[in-house]
Design an enzyme around this catalytic site. Structure first.
Site: not given
Ligand code: FCB
Length: 445
Positions: A165, A347
């Site tokens: 990110e 994620e």
């Molecule tokens: C993302 C991050 C991760 C976590 C999630 C909830 O932006 O990559 O580390 O904090 O959000």
């Protein structure tokens, strides 16, 4: 649903170094920008830090068994640069690297594919003292670090993502200032974003030149940006939000240019780009990791649009629960980029106010259905022809949620922060059972 995922699909759980490791002063680990940022009064809502976190470094074997007990076939983690190279330049720290050797070997012993991220925001503070990511030198320091990790671990890593990110690192860290290093300067943020991506391209090239066999790429956060109303102004606001948060990253990587309208908007604050940089950014990738949590609703007024105020379901982060958005963004990426590499959802998950019952697992049925619905959204995207090859839950266990400290729980495994005891929640048990079904059907462990 398990029948809709092919037998070689990657199913995993994800974490990052600073959020779980603790042991910040051990084995020669250097200070990171998050260690420093946590000490700024008011920076972290519960005034906590990563000193102990989930104490993962000391509980490695237990955590490896925990991961294996879920039946996942991959585990996404990140490597803490300051643990491997305390100052971000000069000597590498063998003891630090040894921790990741044990992690990787422990995963392989349990037939779990290691999916590593090189940078999940914990820059060595010593590099920040020299300007951090705003300084082009840091790009070269990152390439050295990437080569070192690759040299020692590369043969055993299934996937290596350079950055997690970069939008968060650049914008939240350097423009909004709510993440480390806490800078509020649009020009610096723009320069940082360019350097992050430059370091990604150069690291890919260097690891390939060193004979990489792992699958190489990057992880971007994204979701659809949609207008709050059909009014032309709101439509324009959504287009701008999309260009700022998604295309600013995906366009240079997959099309070789930054969105022109944002370059114009930035004016004198636009990043300094040297000859040859754009070709480096476009270095072909073996994978694109996508982190998806919610959609973004944009209005011309620039005011924050609240899903809760509109009566829509939200997580504890106040993020709208919108599984269709995952299908939408995947289809959008396929439509936008003819050369889109295979995608992995690196994620996806939710924070919910878990109430620990006196006995038995946390009944996090909200999280459980969040995961079910989003996995179903992945199958829809696949049916529409998007090549999605993996899905990783954020997160394996409750952990340090950046500016929110330990107040937001994303884990499918509960962590008692007094005793550090890990207890799988109902969502973890569901995921385990789902994976068992999928394996019975031919899915590969
Ligand atoms: C993302 C991050 C991760 C976590 C999630 C909830 O932006 O990559 O580390 O904090 O959000």
């Amino acid at each position: 649903m398990h029948k809709k995922f092919p037998s070689d699909f990657l199913f995993g759980v994800a974490t990052s170094s600073f959020q779980i490791e603790g042991a910040v002063h051990e084995h020669g680990r250097g200070e990171s920008i998050w260690d420093r940022f946590c000490r700024q009064p008011g920076a972290i809502s519960d005034a906590s830090n990563g000193d102990i976190a989930c104490d993962h470094v000391h509980r490695l074997e237990e955590d490896l068994d925990l991961i294996a007990s879920l039946g996942v076939n991959c585990y996404r983690f990140s490597i803490a640069w300051p643990r491997v190279q305390a100052l971000g330049h000069g000597a590498f720290n063998e003891q630090g690297l040894d921790f990741y050797q044990r992690l990787v070997d422990g995963l392989l012993k349990r037939q779990i594919k290691p999916v590593a991220t090189l940078y999940h925001w914990d820059l060595p503070q010593a590099l920040q003292d020299q300007g951090g990511w705003a300084n082009r030198e840091t790009v070269h320091r990152f390439v050295d670090y990437a080569r070192h990790v690759h040299k020692h671990l590369g043969d055993r890593l299934h996937m290596i993502s350079t950055h997690n990110e970069p939008w968060c690192a650049a914008t939240l860290g350097h423009d909004v200032g709510i993440h480390a290093p806490g800078i509020k300067n649009r020009a610096i943020a723009a320069q940082v974003s360019h350097h992050l991506m430059l370091s990604h391209g150069l690291a890919l090239q260097a690891m390939r030149a060193d004979g990489a066999t792992a699958n190489l790429g990057i992880v971007l956060n994204m979701g659809p940006s949609v207008p709050a109303s059909p009014m032309p102004d709101d439509i324009a606001a959504a287009r701008r939000a999309d260009a700022l948060s998604r295309r600013w990253y995906s366009d240079p990587l997959l099309r070789g240019q930054y969105p022109q309208e944002i370059i114009e908007e930035l004016g004198a604050d636009a990043p300094k780009i040297e000859a040859g940089d754009m070709a480096i950014l476009q270095t072909p990738m073996d994978h694109l990791g996508i982190n998806y949590y919610t959609r973004h609703v944009a209005q011309a007024s620039g005011q924050h649009w609240s899903a809760r105020a509109h009566g829509l379901p939200v997580s504890e982060m106040e993020w709208e629960i919108y599984p269709e958005g995952l299908t939408d963004i995947l289809c959008q990426m396929k439509a936008d980029y003819p050369h889109l590499p295979p995608v992995f959802i690196t994620e996806n998950g939710g924070a919910f106010p878990d109430k620990a019952p006196a006995e038995g697992p946390v009944q996090d049925l909200d999280r459980l259905s969040y995961l079910q619905e989003h996995m179903a959204a992945v199958t829809v995207a696949r049916e529409r022809g998007v090549q999605v090859d993996g899905y990783m839950v954020w997160s394996l266990m409750d952990n340090f949620e950046w500016g929110f400290g330990y107040s937001k729980r994303f884990g499918i495994v509960h962590v008692d922060y007094d005793t550090l005891k890990r207890t799988p929640k109902a969502s973890a048990l569901w995921y385990r059972d789902f994976l068992q079904q999928w394996r019975k059907n031919g899915g590969q462990a």
